[in-house]
Structures are given as structure tokens and as C-alpha cells.
Design an enzyme around this catalytic site. Structure first.
Site, short mmCIF file in Angstrom:
data_model
loop_
_atom_site.label_atom_id
_atom_site.label_comp_id
_atom_site.label_asym_id
_atom_site.label_seq_id
_atom_site.Cartn_x
_atom_site.Cartn_y
_atom_site.Cartn_z
CB SER A 1 -40.45 -64.22 -128.25
OG SER A 1 -40.52 -65.45 -127.60
NE ARG B 1 -39.34 -60.78 -122.75
CZ ARG B 1 -39.55 -61.58 -121.70
NH1 ARG B 1 -39.53 -61.09 -120.47
NH2 ARG B 1 -39.78 -62.87 -121.87
CD GLU C 1 -38.84 -60.28 -126.55
OE1 GLU C 1 -39.89 -60.90 -126.29
OE2 GLU C 1 -37.71 -60.75 -126.36
C1 LIG Z 1 -33.13 -68.07 -129.62
C2 LIG Z 1 -33.37 -66.83 -128.79
C3 LIG Z 1 -34.06 -66.94 -127.60
C4 LIG Z 1 -34.31 -65.82 -126.79
N1 LIG Z 1 -34.98 -65.98 -125.63
C5 LIG Z 1 -35.21 -64.91 -124.83
C6 LIG Z 1 -35.90 -65.07 -123.57
O1 LIG Z 1 -36.27 -66.17 -123.18
N2 LIG Z 1 -36.12 -63.96 -122.82
C7 LIG Z 1 -35.68 -62.72 -123.21
O2 LIG Z 1 -35.91 -61.76 -122.46
N3 LIG Z 1 -35.01 -62.54 -124.37
C8 LIG Z 1 -34.77 -63.60 -125.19
N4 LIG Z 1 -34.11 -63.43 -126.38
C9 LIG Z 1 -33.66 -62.08 -126.77
C10 LIG Z 1 -32.17 -61.80 -126.40
O3 LIG Z 1 -31.53 -62.98 -126.03
C11 LIG Z 1 -32.05 -60.80 -125.24
O4 LIG Z 1 -32.77 -59.63 -125.50
C12 LIG Z 1 -30.59 -60.42 -124.97
O5 LIG Z 1 -30.51 -59.68 -123.79
C13 LIG Z 1 -29.95 -59.64 -126.11
O6 LIG Z 1 -28.57 -59.53 -125.85
P1 LIG Z 1 -27.57 -59.05 -126.98
O7 LIG Z 1 -26.22 -58.87 -126.37
O8 LIG Z 1 -27.62 -59.98 -128.12
O9 LIG Z 1 -28.17 -57.63 -127.35
P2 LIG Z 1 -28.36 -56.97 -128.79
O10 LIG Z 1 -29.31 -57.77 -129.58
O11 LIG Z 1 -27.04 -56.70 -129.39
O12 LIG Z 1 -29.04 -55.59 -128.39
C14 LIG Z 1 -30.35 -55.54 -127.89
C15 LIG Z 1 -30.66 -54.12 -127.44
O13 LIG Z 1 -29.82 -53.77 -126.35
C16 LIG Z 1 -28.99 -52.65 -126.67
N5 LIG Z 1 -27.67 -52.94 -126.06
C17 LIG Z 1 -26.93 -54.07 -126.19
N6 LIG Z 1 -25.85 -54.00 -125.40
C18 LIG Z 1 -25.90 -52.81 -124.77
C19 LIG Z 1 -25.06 -52.13 -123.83
N7 LIG Z 1 -23.94 -52.68 -123.35
N8 LIG Z 1 -25.43 -50.90 -123.40
C20 LIG Z 1 -26.56 -50.30 -123.86
N9 LIG Z 1 -27.39 -50.88 -124.74
C21 LIG Z 1 -27.06 -52.11 -125.19
C22 LIG Z 1 -28.97 -52.57 -128.18
O14 LIG Z 1 -28.76 -51.24 -128.63
C23 LIG Z 1 -30.37 -53.07 -128.51
O15 LIG Z 1 -31.30 -52.02 -128.34
C24 LIG Z 1 -33.83 -64.54 -127.20
C25 LIG Z 1 -33.12 -64.44 -128.40
C26 LIG Z 1 -32.88 -65.56 -129.18
C27 LIG Z 1 -32.07 -65.43 -130.45
#
Ligand SMILES: Cc1cc2nc3c(=O)[nH]c(=O)nc-3n(C[C@H](O)[C@H](O)[C@H](O)COP(=O)(O)OP(=O)(O)OC[C@H]3O[C@@H](n4cnc5c(N)ncnc54)[C@H](O)[C@@H]3O)c2cc1C
Length: 347
Positions: A247, A174, A343
Site C-alpha cells: 500500500s 503505521r 506510507e
Molecule cells: C507487497 C507488499 C505488501 C506489504 N504489506 C504490508 C502490510 O500488510 N502491512 C504493513 O504494515 N506493511 C506492509 N508492507 C510494507 C513493508 O512490508 C513493511 O513496512 C516492512 O516492515 C518493511 O520491512 P523492510 O525490512 O523491508 O524495511 P525497509 O523498507 O528497508 O525500511 C523501512 C523503514 O524502516 C527503517 N528500518 C529498517 N530496518 C531498520 C532497523 N533495523 N532499525 C531502524 N530502522 C530500520 C528504514 O530506515 C525505513 O525508514 C508491504 C510491502 C510490500 C512490498
């Protein structure tokens, strides 16, 4: 009044934008400026804008791993550019370039549909492809770092697009270079090396049992994808129904000696091997055993289904959810002497 949006070549600027529908916790928050980037070639022009140079910047994908505890006093950059392209294919592996704004789960379905294997354990993780390397997303015994060949990103420190190799990204559990230097790199695209015949990973708790319940004894990659989807849908609350970020706490990594001491005192505490000979403890077990599962304070709560998932029952603010999270972290520390860490990114 509806905010004004100005469209320029490759990007769109909205003043005083509402972020409440842009994070999966669905908490209230605004930003002074929102800039959606449709084309990475516009990035140098975007970074020349006065507002971008003067103000604090936050990069936002689909908002499924952030907790917004306040209005953002500056610019939110949202890379939304789309596209999936096969760059090379030797019949065994393919190199696939995916633009940052593609949805991760759509990409997993695309890869399975094209006959690639490996991403099936990562199905149904919310969010964008651009965010996948940030915390090295992982689930059911697989992490995205196993497939990342290079990450193309705009480096704000030297004002140009750079290509980072897998080793440059310094992936860990992570964690990555990007998480350690937040908002320095804006990920534009990721290149994945996808195999056609990869061994199945079935050893993570629940996958084999789910396949057995589905009466499948010689599983395909698609069957594993189905099993993981069934498990996830059963275990995790759907953010479209109740605000959450999956999580909320990482599994703490401790020395083998400390894990041994804790497990002697608490024989049901699950643990797994981690890097450098350490052990990863179940944060879900620790939170539940400290008595927080299902707890509710106003509209901020801990899911009744999964102790690691903090939820917004409706009108919670990000600040209220963060206060509850800190109470849980303190409670686990007081009871077990273990520090658990959030996380999602707390903004
Ligand atoms: C129901 C649920 C289940 C989940 N299950 C998992 C799981 O099983 N495993 C897991 O690892 N995660 C899980 N997550 C967390 C999430 O899905 C991941 O972390 C995902 O990669 C976040 O993507 P996002 O586009 O929504 O990023 P955001 O939430 O918008 O951003 C997350 C971080 O990434 C940065 N960021 C986003 N896009 C970029 C970019 N293009 N360039 C640079 N920085 C960027 C942001 O600044 C922030 O720091 C879960 C979330 C939910 C809601």
C-alpha cells in the site's frame, strides 16, 4: 567493475554499492558506502568509522517500504544479523528474541510451527523483523505492537544500545517513535511476547468469507494463516514479479463529523473506527473514486488489482513514481478535500 567489499569483524563495507535489488520497487540507485552488519556488537566500531561520522546515514532492511528517488550521498547501514531464541516460556506465553535481520514472514512461520498464536494475520508481510516496529506493521485487524515486549536498538544520540519498552515505542497506526525520529535508532533485535492460546481475529473484511470458501467452519490459527495468505496473494501484486511497496497510501484518519459528511455525499465510502473516537477512511476507495486505479505514466503506474499499490512496470525511476504519487495525492485532495499521505519512506 565489481565494487570492493571489505570484511571486518561483525560487518562488511562495500564502496559504490548498487541498491536497485535492495528495494522492492527495484528502481535504480547507488550509495557511496553500504555497511552490512552481521553482529550487533560491532555497532560501536561501525559508528566510529570516519565515513559514518561524516556522511548522511540511511538504515535499510529489505527495502520493502522505501522509495529511493535518488542516489544516496553517504552510508547505507543494513542490519542483517540473524537468530531466534526463546528466552522464557511458562506454557501460556513465551518471550522470544529475534535479531533484526531475520525475515518477518519466516518468523511468523516459525511461531506457528512452535504452536504460538497471534501472528497469523500478519503472515506474508514482506521485510525484516528489525523494520516491523518502525511503522508498527499491521494487516487484517492485527498490529505488531500487540506482541512487542521490548525493542533493543543502538541509539545514535548517546552512542549505546538501549532497551525500549512497548510504551517507550509510542506505537500508533503505521507509526512509532522510530518513524518520528528516522535513523536515530538502529533496531538490533525485538523481543516478542507470544501467546499459545489467543482468540482468533476474523472480523477484518474478507477473512470469514475466505474461510467459508475454504469450507472451514471451526478455524485453527493455521487455517486463518492460510486464508490470509490466499487473500494477500490474490489482492497484492508480487514484488518479485512487479516492483511495488504494498500500500502506498495510509488510510486517512478524520473526525467522526467529517467522516459523516463524506459518507452522506458518498454512501459507498468505507470507514472504520480509529483511535481517539476518530474514523479511518479507505484510501483505496478514495484513489479509485478519483479515477487513478490502473493509471500508467511511462513505467510508473497504479496497480489494476489494487488502487493503493503503485507499481514499477519495468524501467521507472523512483522520481517518476514519486511524481505520480504526488499527482494522486493532489487529485484526491481536489476531489474530496482529504489529504492522503504516503506510507513508505521517500528517500
Ligand atoms: C507487497 C507488499 C505488501 C506489504 N504489506 C504490508 C502490510 O500488510 N502491512 C504493513 O504494515 N506493511 C506492509 N508492507 C510494507 C513493508 O512490508 C513493511 O513496512 C516492512 O516492515 C518493511 O520491512 P523492510 O525490512 O523491508 O524495511 P525497509 O523498507 O528497508 O525500511 C523501512 C523503514 O524502516 C527503517 N528500518 C529498517 N530496518 C531498520 C532497523 N533495523 N532499525 C531502524 N530502522 C530500520 C528504514 O530506515 C525505513 O525508514 C508491504 C510491502 C510490500 C512490498
Amino acid at each position: 567493475m565489481k565494487p570492493d567489499t571489505l570484511s571486518e569483524s561483525g560487518y562488511r563495507v562495500t564502496e559504490d554499492a548498487d541498491l536497485s535489488r535492495r528495494s522492492s520497487f527495484r528502481v535504480p540507485a547507488h550509495t557511496e558506502w553500504l555497511i552490512e552488519i552481521d553482529d550487533a556488537s560491532a555497532l560501536p566500531a561501525v559508528f566510529e568509522l570516519g565515513a559514518v561520522q561524516r556522511s548522511p546515514l540511511l538504515i535499510l532492511g529489505e527495502g520493502s517500504n522505501v522509495l529511493l528517488t535518488r542516489d544516496w550521498p553517504g552510508v547505507v547501514l543494513a542490519p542483517v544479523q540473524r537468530g531466534i531464541r526463546i528466552l522464557e516460556d511458562d506454557g501460556e506465553h513465551a518471550l522470544v528474541r529475534v535479531e533484526a535481520g531475520e525475515n518477518w514472514n519466516d518468523f511468523v512461520h516459525w511461531s506457528l510451527g512452535k504452536g504460538f498464536s497471534g501472528l497469523e494475520n500478519l503472515i506474508l508481510i514482506p521485510g525484516s523483523v528489525g523494520a516491523a516496529p518502525i511503522q508498527n506493521i499491521g494487516a487484517y485487524g492485527v498490529e505488531v505492537r500487540e506482541f512487542v515486549e521490548t525493542v533493543q536498538a543502538f541509539d545514535r544520540q548517546n552512542g549505546r544500545i538501549v532497551r525500549l519498552t512497548n510504551a517507550d515505542c509510542a506505537f500508533a497506526y503505521r507509526d512509532s517513535l522510530f518513524k518520528r525520529e528516522p535513523d536515530r535508532y538502529l533496531v538490533c533485535a525485538v523481543e516478542f511476547r507470544l501467546p499459545r492460546r489467543r482468540e482468533l481475529r476474523l472480523d477484518y473484511a474478507g477473512v470469514r468469507e475466505e474461510l467459508a470458501a475454504m469450507k472451514i467452519d471451526a478455524p485453527s490459527h493455521a487455517a486463518v494463516a492460510d486464508a490470509v495468505m490466499r487473500l494477500r496473494l490474490r489482492k497484492l501484486p508480487n514484488p518479485a514479479v512487479i516492483g511495488n511497496a504494498g500500500s502506498f497510501f495510509k488510510n486517512p484518519v478524520v473526525s467522526t463529523a467529517q467522516a459523516g459528511d463524506l459518507q452522506r455525499a458518498h454512501p459507498t465510502l468505507p470507514s472504520w473506527p480509529a483511535e481517539y473516537g476518530q474514523r479511518k477512511l479507505s484510501a483505496a476507495w478514495l484513489v479509485e473514486a478519483a479515477g487513478f486505479k490502473g493509471l500508467r505514466e511511462g513505467d510508473a503506474g497504479v496497480s489494476e488489482r489494487h488502487a493503493l499499490v503503485l507499481v514499477n512496470h519495468g524501467a521507472a525511476t523512483g522520481e517518476q513514481i514519486w511524481t505520480l504519487a504526488q499527482r494522486i495525492m493532489d487529485g484526491v485532495r481536489a476531489r474530496f478535500g482529504i489529504r492522503i499521505e504516503p506510507e513508505p519512506r521517500i528517500v
